[in-house]
Design an enzyme around this catalytic site. Structure first.
Site, PDB file in Angstrom:
ATOM      1  N   GLN A   1      31.762 -29.722 -13.892  1.00  0.00           N
ATOM      2  CA  GLN A   1      33.216 -29.662 -13.711  1.00  0.00           C
ATOM      3  C   GLN A   1      33.611 -30.531 -12.501  1.00  0.00           C
ATOM      4  O   GLN A   1      32.928 -31.488 -12.197  1.00  0.00           O
ATOM      5  CB  GLN A   1      33.712 -28.210 -13.552  1.00  0.00           C
ATOM      6  CG  GLN A   1      33.630 -27.381 -14.819  1.00  0.00           C
ATOM      7  CD  GLN A   1      32.242 -26.833 -15.115  1.00  0.00           C
ATOM      8  OE1 GLN A   1      31.644 -26.170 -14.280  1.00  0.00           O
ATOM      9  NE2 GLN A   1      31.722 -27.084 -16.295  1.00  0.00           N
TER      10      GLN A   1
ATOM     11  N   ASP B   1      34.540 -34.514 -15.839  1.00  0.00           N
ATOM     12  CA  ASP B   1      34.353 -35.709 -16.677  1.00  0.00           C
ATOM     13  C   ASP B   1      34.460 -37.018 -15.905  1.00  0.00           C
ATOM     14  O   ASP B   1      34.894 -38.036 -16.446  1.00  0.00           O
ATOM     15  CB  ASP B   1      35.360 -35.715 -17.857  1.00  0.00           C
ATOM     16  CG  ASP B   1      35.242 -34.472 -18.697  1.00  0.00           C
ATOM     17  OD1 ASP B   1      34.129 -33.913 -18.769  1.00  0.00           O
ATOM     18  OD2 ASP B   1      36.256 -34.046 -19.275  1.00  0.00           O
TER      19      ASP B   1
ATOM     20  N   LYS C   1      29.561 -37.844 -14.123  1.00  0.00           N
ATOM     21  CA  LYS C   1      28.430 -37.284 -13.355  1.00  0.00           C
ATOM     22  C   LYS C   1      27.094 -37.532 -14.070  1.00  0.00           C
ATOM     23  O   LYS C   1      26.110 -37.933 -13.450  1.00  0.00           O
ATOM     24  CB  LYS C   1      28.634 -35.771 -13.145  1.00  0.00           C
ATOM     25  CG  LYS C   1      29.881 -35.432 -12.337  1.00  0.00           C
ATOM     26  CD  LYS C   1      30.122 -33.942 -12.242  1.00  0.00           C
ATOM     27  CE  LYS C   1      30.544 -33.292 -13.523  1.00  0.00           C
ATOM     28  NZ  LYS C   1      31.878 -33.682 -14.032  1.00  0.00           N
TER      29      LYS C   1
ATOM     30  N   GLY D   1      29.920 -31.200 -20.349  1.00  0.00           N
ATOM     31  CA  GLY D   1      29.389 -32.194 -21.284  1.00  0.00           C
ATOM     32  C   GLY D   1      29.123 -33.434 -20.469  1.00  0.00           C
ATOM     33  O   GLY D   1      30.048 -34.085 -20.022  1.00  0.00           O
ATOM     34  N   HIS D   2      27.860 -33.721 -20.214  1.00  0.00           N
ATOM     35  CA  HIS D   2      27.488 -34.854 -19.360  1.00  0.00           C
ATOM     36  C   HIS D   2      26.880 -35.951 -20.229  1.00  0.00           C
ATOM     37  O   HIS D   2      25.818 -35.756 -20.830  1.00  0.00           O
ATOM     38  CB  HIS D   2      26.513 -34.400 -18.264  1.00  0.00           C
ATOM     39  CG  HIS D   2      27.147 -33.454 -17.294  1.00  0.00           C
ATOM     40  ND1 HIS D   2      26.486 -32.932 -16.207  1.00  0.00           N
ATOM     41  CD2 HIS D   2      28.407 -32.952 -17.225  1.00  0.00           C
ATOM     42  CE1 HIS D   2      27.313 -32.150 -15.524  1.00  0.00           C
ATOM     43  NE2 HIS D   2      28.481 -32.138 -16.137  1.00  0.00           N
TER      44      HIS D   2
HETATM   45  P1  GDP Z   1      30.726 -35.929 -16.836  1.00  0.00           P
HETATM   46  O1  GDP Z   1      31.105 -34.631 -17.428  1.00  0.00           O
HETATM   47  O2  GDP Z   1      31.217 -36.085 -15.432  1.00  0.00           O
HETATM   48  O3  GDP Z   1      29.262 -36.248 -16.947  1.00  0.00           O
HETATM   49  O4  GDP Z   1      31.489 -37.055 -17.675  1.00  0.00           O
HETATM   50  P2  GDP Z   1      31.637 -37.109 -19.280  1.00  0.00           P
HETATM   51  O5  GDP Z   1      30.364 -37.541 -19.864  1.00  0.00           O
HETATM   52  O6  GDP Z   1      32.256 -35.862 -19.809  1.00  0.00           O
HETATM   53  O7  GDP Z   1      32.765 -38.200 -19.424  1.00  0.00           O
HETATM   54  C1  GDP Z   1      32.633 -39.475 -18.912  1.00  0.00           C
HETATM   55  C2  GDP Z   1      32.780 -40.470 -20.096  1.00  0.00           C
HETATM   56  O8  GDP Z   1      32.967 -41.766 -19.582  1.00  0.00           O
HETATM   57  C3  GDP Z   1      31.528 -40.553 -20.939  1.00  0.00           C
HETATM   58  O9  GDP Z   1      31.902 -40.879 -22.258  1.00  0.00           O
HETATM   59  C4  GDP Z   1      30.745 -41.681 -20.295  1.00  0.00           C
HETATM   60  O10 GDP Z   1      29.860 -42.324 -21.213  1.00  0.00           O
HETATM   61  C5  GDP Z   1      31.865 -42.594 -19.914  1.00  0.00           C
HETATM   62  N1  GDP Z   1      31.652 -43.400 -18.700  1.00  0.00           N
HETATM   63  C6  GDP Z   1      30.993 -43.103 -17.554  1.00  0.00           C
HETATM   64  N2  GDP Z   1      31.144 -44.092 -16.642  1.00  0.00           N
HETATM   65  C7  GDP Z   1      31.912 -45.032 -17.236  1.00  0.00           C
HETATM   66  C8  GDP Z   1      32.445 -46.285 -16.802  1.00  0.00           C
HETATM   67  O11 GDP Z   1      32.262 -46.732 -15.678  1.00  0.00           O
HETATM   68  N3  GDP Z   1      33.226 -46.976 -17.706  1.00  0.00           N
HETATM   69  C9  GDP Z   1      33.477 -46.518 -18.972  1.00  0.00           C
HETATM   70  N4  GDP Z   1      34.238 -47.260 -19.755  1.00  0.00           N
HETATM   71  N5  GDP Z   1      32.990 -45.339 -19.399  1.00  0.00           N
HETATM   72  C10 GDP Z   1      32.234 -44.607 -18.540  1.00  0.00           C
HETATM   73  P1  IMO Z   2      32.087 -31.444 -17.008  1.00  0.00           P
HETATM   74  O1  IMO Z   2      30.886 -30.896 -16.278  1.00  0.00           O
HETATM   75  C1  IMO Z   2      36.343 -31.083 -17.886  1.00  0.00           C
HETATM   76  C2  IMO Z   2      38.005 -27.042 -18.107  1.00  0.00           C
HETATM   77  C3  IMO Z   2      38.461 -26.551 -19.447  1.00  0.00           C
HETATM   78  C4  IMO Z   2      39.560 -25.599 -19.028  1.00  0.00           C
HETATM   79  C5  IMO Z   2      39.000 -24.978 -17.757  1.00  0.00           C
HETATM   80  C6  IMO Z   2      38.314 -23.643 -17.962  1.00  0.00           C
HETATM   81  O2  IMO Z   2      31.770 -32.075 -18.298  1.00  0.00           O
HETATM   82  O3  IMO Z   2      32.913 -32.282 -16.085  1.00  0.00           O
HETATM   83  P2  IMO Z   2      36.033 -22.845 -19.065  1.00  0.00           P
HETATM   84  O4  IMO Z   2      35.398 -23.162 -20.382  1.00  0.00           O
HETATM   85  O5  IMO Z   2      35.222 -23.227 -17.881  1.00  0.00           O
HETATM   86  O6  IMO Z   2      36.519 -21.438 -18.990  1.00  0.00           O
HETATM   87  O7  IMO Z   2      37.369 -23.745 -19.025  1.00  0.00           O
HETATM   88  O8  IMO Z   2      38.061 -25.917 -17.241  1.00  0.00           O
HETATM   89  N1  IMO Z   2      36.599 -27.527 -18.070  1.00  0.00           N
HETATM   90  C7  IMO Z   2      36.250 -28.816 -17.994  1.00  0.00           C
HETATM   91  N2  IMO Z   2      37.001 -29.929 -17.993  1.00  0.00           N
HETATM   92  N3  IMO Z   2      35.004 -31.179 -17.733  1.00  0.00           N
HETATM   93  C8  IMO Z   2      34.245 -30.073 -17.693  1.00  0.00           C
HETATM   94  O9  IMO Z   2      32.922 -30.121 -17.408  1.00  0.00           O
HETATM   95  C9  IMO Z   2      34.852 -28.821 -17.866  1.00  0.00           C
HETATM   96  N4  IMO Z   2      34.389 -27.543 -17.906  1.00  0.00           N
HETATM   97  C10 IMO Z   2      35.467 -26.768 -18.016  1.00  0.00           C
HETATM   98  O10 IMO Z   2      38.949 -27.597 -20.240  1.00  0.00           O
HETATM   99  O11 IMO Z   2      40.711 -26.327 -18.666  1.00  0.00           O
HETATM  100 MG    MG Z   3      32.098 -33.907 -19.135  1.00  0.00          MG
END
Ligand code: GDP
Ligand code: IMO
Ligand code: MG
Length: 426
Positions: free
Chosen positions: A222, A13, A16, A40-41
């Protein structure tokens, strides 16, 4: 051309999805190399907020080919929902998404096994997203899995039934009630959507694309601290999230890897169970969660929050050979008068600067250094020259410690809220 890689350096998270979307105009191909719908991207632009799970984050751009690589595991039901969600936004997925025949399929019974296994672990559960990731990778390495390419075979249903029978046998070990028939129906129906897409031998496709001089970005899921080998085992996911995973997850030779973009939040979060040395269990943690909207993009669970952890970041940089750092969510720290970073650990009475085998809180506590914060809203900035001095000092300090340049600073979730410190050339 070489293949560039963008991956998370923390516990996932890191942002990415947002950054891959920002980088996409520089690339011909975006390819996901591991993970599955546990990811979840999030992408935000033009007032749209969209979360992708299996589909690469280049999908919103017109002239980019997106590939789901062999290292990915996919659930056809979730995949179908993703396609429908994109159709509503007028994104024609079919014309620009290719799927490796070697991508493994998540069956409804994989999800049941995930849930049964977590329930049996009780308070020691991993905190899995319950998407069936672990059981599917187990079948892959156990040489029992079903792959996308199997859908083209006449005996697909026999293979499916044999695997389900094996799973039902395994489920007898658990005291777990389940009924997967309804899900099975949905799964079978969703295969039609999957079969309407183009399957490829992605390793050949990518090999040819490299020969033709096409630029390719591999998108990780991840983060390195969730890597099956190097993460905080057993509280990890079931794939290699590090850069080497891009080699095995796409069929790219190690000497064909170009830039490695390592992305990290200006602080740290973790969702699910497992040790987290810099976790803040007080109101500062709550403040970070609120300011950063730290709730899982896949499960909606609140993310645990804490200060930036330098030994962990250095470890990830080493494992991945990071050439460029990207710092996200700098804007979230704006409300803090004082920031802290972990510079070392107290480990069994000794001060250490490396990430050790065991990071349980019984063995280890963080050594924290305080740094001045900045009282300026960053979300409207459009140029690095406008960054407050304290943030520039924070960045300079991190670059000195991490020995890698921070080339991008993200100051908000939107595409436009991205400050380039150096030109990023594909
Ligand atoms: P990913 O899994 O690495 O793609 O990241 P996620 O989407 O799960 O989580 C990142 C969260 O932070 C999302 O809600 C993005 O919209 C948000 N986000 C990304 N970059 C920034 C930033 O620079 N500032 C803020 N406030 N939110 C951001
Ligand atoms: P993105 O790509 C954050 C965590 C889960 C759990 C562990 C194992 O959005 O960054 P799994 O379902 O893979 O067996 O879960 O890994 N986890 C993540 N945490 N971002 C993710 O993906 C994750 N994918 C799995 O919360 O602790
Ligand atoms: Mg994510």
């Amino acid at each position: 051309m070489k293949v560039d890689v963008l991956l998370g350096l923390q516990w996932g998270d890191e942002g990415k999805g947002k950054i891959v979307d920002v980088f996409t105009p520089k690339y011909d191909i975006i390819a996901r190399f591991q993970g599955g719908p546990n990811a979840g991207h999030t992408l935000e632009f033009d007032g749209i907020k969209h979360v992708l799970h299996t589909i690469p984050s280049g999908i919103f751009h017109e002239n980019t080919v997106n590939i789901i690589g062999n290292g990915v595991v996919m659930d056809p039901i979730i995949f179908q929902k993703e396609i429908e969600g994109l159709k509503v936004l007028n994104v024609d997925v079919k014309s620009k998404l290719l799927i490796s025949r070697k991508t493994h399929l998540i069956l409804p019974t994989h999800r049941v096994l995930d849930a049964a296994s977590e329930a049996a672990k009780g308070k020691h559960k991993i905190g899995s997203t319950l998407k069936g990731i672990g059981p599917t990778y187990m079948d892959k390495t156990g040489r029992n899995g079903l792959r996308v390419g199997d859908l083209e075979l006449d005996n697909f249903l026999d293979k499916y039934n044999a695997l389900v029978a094996k799973h039902e046998e395994m489920l007898k070990q658990f005291d777990f009630e389940y009924d997967f028939k309804e899900e099975e129906e949905k799964w079978m129906a969703s295969l039609e959507t999957l079969k309407s897409l183009t399957f490829i031998d992605s390793e050949h496709y990518i090999g040819e694309a490299m020969k033709e001089g096409k630029s390719i970005l591999a998108e990780g899921a991840q983060g390195s601290l969730l890597d099956i080998d190097f993460g905080s085992y057993p509280f990890v996911t079931s794939s290699n999230t590090v850069c080497a995973g891009a080699c095995t997850g796409l069929g790219v030779a190690p000497n064909r890897i170009g830039k490695v973009f390592g992305i990290f939040k200006a602080y740290c979060t973790r969702v699910g169970s497992g040790p987290f040395p810099t976790e803040l269990l007080d109101e500062s943690g709550e403040e970070l969660r609120k300011a950063g909207h730290e709730f899982g993009a896949t499960t909606g669970r609140p993310r645990r929050c804490g200060w930036l952890d330098l030994p962990a970041l250095k470890y990830s940089i080493m494992l991945n050979g990071v050439t460029d750092l990207i710092m996200t969510k700098a804007d979230v720290l704006s409300s803090f008068g004082e920031l802290k970073v972990c510079t070392a650990y107290d480990y069994k009475g000794e001060t250490i600067e490396h990430f050790p085998y065991n990071i349980d809180e019984d063995n280890l506590s963080p050594v924290l250094k305080a740094l001045p914060g900045w009282d300026k809203d960053l979300t409207g900035l459009s140029d690095v020259a406008e960054l407050p001095g304290e943030l520039v000092d924070y960045i300079t300090y991190l670059e000195k410690e991490l020995e890698v340049p921070i080339t991008v600073v993200s100051v908000g979730p939107d595409r436009t809220q991205t400050l380039m410190r150096e030109t990023v050339n594909a």
